[in-house]
Design a protein around this motif. Structure first.
Motif, mmCIF file in Angstrom:
data_model
loop_
_atom_site.group_PDB
_atom_site.id
_atom_site.type_symbol
_atom_site.label_atom_id
_atom_site.label_comp_id
_atom_site.label_asym_id
_atom_site.label_seq_id
_atom_site.Cartn_x
_atom_site.Cartn_y
_atom_site.Cartn_z
ATOM 1 N N ILE A 86 25.172 55.908 36.020
ATOM 2 C CA ILE A 86 24.785 55.634 34.633
ATOM 3 C C ILE A 86 25.228 56.842 33.821
ATOM 4 C CG2 ILE A 86 22.834 55.309 33.043
ATOM 5 C CD1 ILE A 86 21.305 54.054 35.458
ATOM 6 N N CYS A 87 25.895 56.592 32.694
ATOM 7 C CA CYS A 87 26.361 57.700 31.860
ATOM 8 C C CYS A 87 25.694 57.608 30.496
ATOM 9 C CB CYS A 87 27.879 57.632 31.698
ATOM 10 S SG CYS A 87 28.509 58.901 30.596
ATOM 11 N N ILE A 88 24.994 58.680 30.132
ATOM 12 C CA ILE A 88 24.369 58.704 28.805
ATOM 13 C C ILE A 88 25.197 59.618 27.909
ATOM 14 C CG2 ILE A 88 22.265 59.136 27.487
ATOM 15 C CD1 ILE A 88 20.692 58.933 30.105
ATOM 16 N N THR A 184 34.456 67.570 31.882
ATOM 17 C CA THR A 184 34.853 67.551 30.487
ATOM 18 C C THR A 184 35.826 66.404 30.299
ATOM 19 O OG1 THR A 184 35.540 68.908 28.610
ATOM 20 C CG2 THR A 184 36.863 69.110 30.603
ATOM 21 N N HIS A 185 36.112 66.083 29.039
ATOM 22 C CA HIS A 185 37.112 65.068 28.720
ATOM 23 C C HIS A 185 38.197 65.709 27.875
ATOM 24 C CE1 HIS A 185 33.613 62.060 29.048
ATOM 25 N NE2 HIS A 185 34.355 61.957 30.123
ATOM 26 N N LEU A 186 39.412 65.281 28.085
ATOM 27 C CA LEU A 186 40.524 65.707 27.234
ATOM 28 C C LEU A 186 41.185 64.454 26.675
ATOM 29 C CD1 LEU A 186 42.105 68.529 29.445
ATOM 30 C CD2 LEU A 186 40.868 68.850 27.287
ATOM 31 N N SER A 285 39.910 58.516 35.251
ATOM 32 C CA SER A 285 39.511 59.790 35.862
ATOM 33 C C SER A 285 38.208 60.286 35.234
ATOM 34 C CB SER A 285 40.628 60.829 35.666
ATOM 35 O OG SER A 285 41.024 60.876 34.309
ATOM 36 N N GLY A 286 37.524 61.149 35.974
ATOM 37 C CA GLY A 286 36.259 61.718 35.489
ATOM 38 C C GLY A 286 35.259 61.773 36.622
ATOM 39 N N CYS A 287 33.986 61.483 36.326
ATOM 40 C CA CYS A 287 32.957 61.508 37.371
ATOM 41 C C CYS A 287 33.266 60.429 38.406
ATOM 42 C CB CYS A 287 31.586 61.177 36.779
ATOM 43 S SG CYS A 287 31.128 62.189 35.378
#
Ligand code: SF4
Length: 324
Positions: A86-88, A184-186, A285-287
């Motif tokens: 779950i992403c808040i 982080t996000h780019l 990509s990411g978590c």
């Protein structure tokens, strides 16, 4: 007391909050803090920004309807197995940390799915609070790939208190509490070169910070509404470089660039071909467990981040985009 939360449209379909068609179901449930008003920050690409006139139901190209918190919590309880994460996401406003901590604690009470919180740079005590209530990961979005772009698009140049150094410091600070569970996000396509982007990806890799890539998406009502999306071939090269760097197969110093464009990834041909053929570098990509289906693109394409394993036809198309 949190009474409402915004729910990403696709997440709401899976949770049974409303009906709709899903090309690919989200593996991560996405929530956004509800706030009557706009974000205190002023990131030029964001519909939630202080200076934007876009609909506040939007984030990237996704609609996030407001929902009653109890309805959402009951749905999570019932559909516990539908999501791996779950992403808040948070908007920057006074009191947001208390609200997000309350949200995390309430969700943890009802289901045990790991929770990522994506928020503004926080003081260490707030990071510790987040950890204390049960957040598994924390993300602080740099968005821009260079200090100059950061300043111009979301920093002091935009009347915001955000600084490149402050964001990096906050990411490092978060590592003290969350270890290697910091992201982080780019955003690709804000005016940086491939070299700028890949250098920053390496810098973050060296700090043990996970990088999720986004393709810039123009939204009506934002300052960058007329800016085009990034070139797909260029996005593929950056995805490939990110994958090689994060899997310790190459480093930016080994890559070669001409006019800011990467032409040598610093790995032998067989490694490069095998990596491209796997299709993995081109997935979201990411978590871990986050596929964010069609967050940057229409399902009709062009697809920047593939939300599921690639079909052979898609891999062949990517090879053409890369000039293989
Ligand atoms: S990678 Fe996905 S789960 Fe992680 S912070 Fe980004 S959007 Fe949320």
């Amino acid at each position: 007391m949190v009474e409402h939360v915004r729910v990403a449209f696709g997440t709401g379909i899976v949770l049974g909050l409303w009906r709709g068609q899903l090309e690919v179901p989200p593996t991560t449930a996405h929530l956004l803090t509800y706030y009557e008003g706009r974000c205190n920050a002023n990131c030029q690409f964001c519909p939630q920004a202080r200076g934007s006139t876009a609909d506040t139901k939007m984030l990237s190209r996704v609609i996030w309807p407001r929902c009653d918190i109890e309805r959402v919590l009951s749905a999570f309880e019932e559909k516990n197995d539908e999501f791996v994460r779950i992403c808040i996401q948070t908007v920057n406003y006074k009191g947001v940390i208390d609200n997000v901590c309350e949200l995390v604690a309430q969700i943890k009470n009802r289901c045990d799915t790991p929770i990522s919180v994506s928020c503004q740079p926080l003081e260490i005590e707030d990071i510790e609070k987040l950890r204390g209530v049960g957040a598994e990961r924390v993300g602080i979005a740099l968005d821009a790939a260079t200090p100059e772009l950061f300043d111009r698009l979301k920093g002091e140049g935009m009347g915001s208190s955000y600084t490149w150094e402050g964001h990096l410091k906050a990411l490092d600070g978060a590592r003290a509490t969350f270890g290697d569970r910091v992201s982080t996000h780019l955003i690709v396509g804000l005016g940086e070169s491939e070299q700028d982007m890949i250098q920053t990806i390496q810098l973050l890799r060296d700090r043990d910070i996970t990088v999720g890539l986004f393709a810039f998406t123009p939204i009506a009502g934002t300052a960058l509404a007329d800016r085009p999306q990034p070139n797909v071939s260029s996005y593929r090269r950056i995805q490939l470089a990110r994958f090689l760097i994060f899997n310790n197969l190459s480093r930016v110093e080994r890559m070669r660039f001409a006019n800011g464009q990467v032409f040598d990834f610093g790995v032998p041909c067989d490694v490069l071909n095998k990596t491209v053929e796997s299709g993995e570098p081109f997935r979201t990509s990411g978590c871990s467990g986050c596929n964010r289906p069609f967050y940057n693109e229409s399902p009709r394409g062009p697809i920047y981040n593939y939300p599921k394993k690639l079909a052979q036809k898609e891999k062949t198309e990517i090879k053409t985009q890369l000039g293989f």
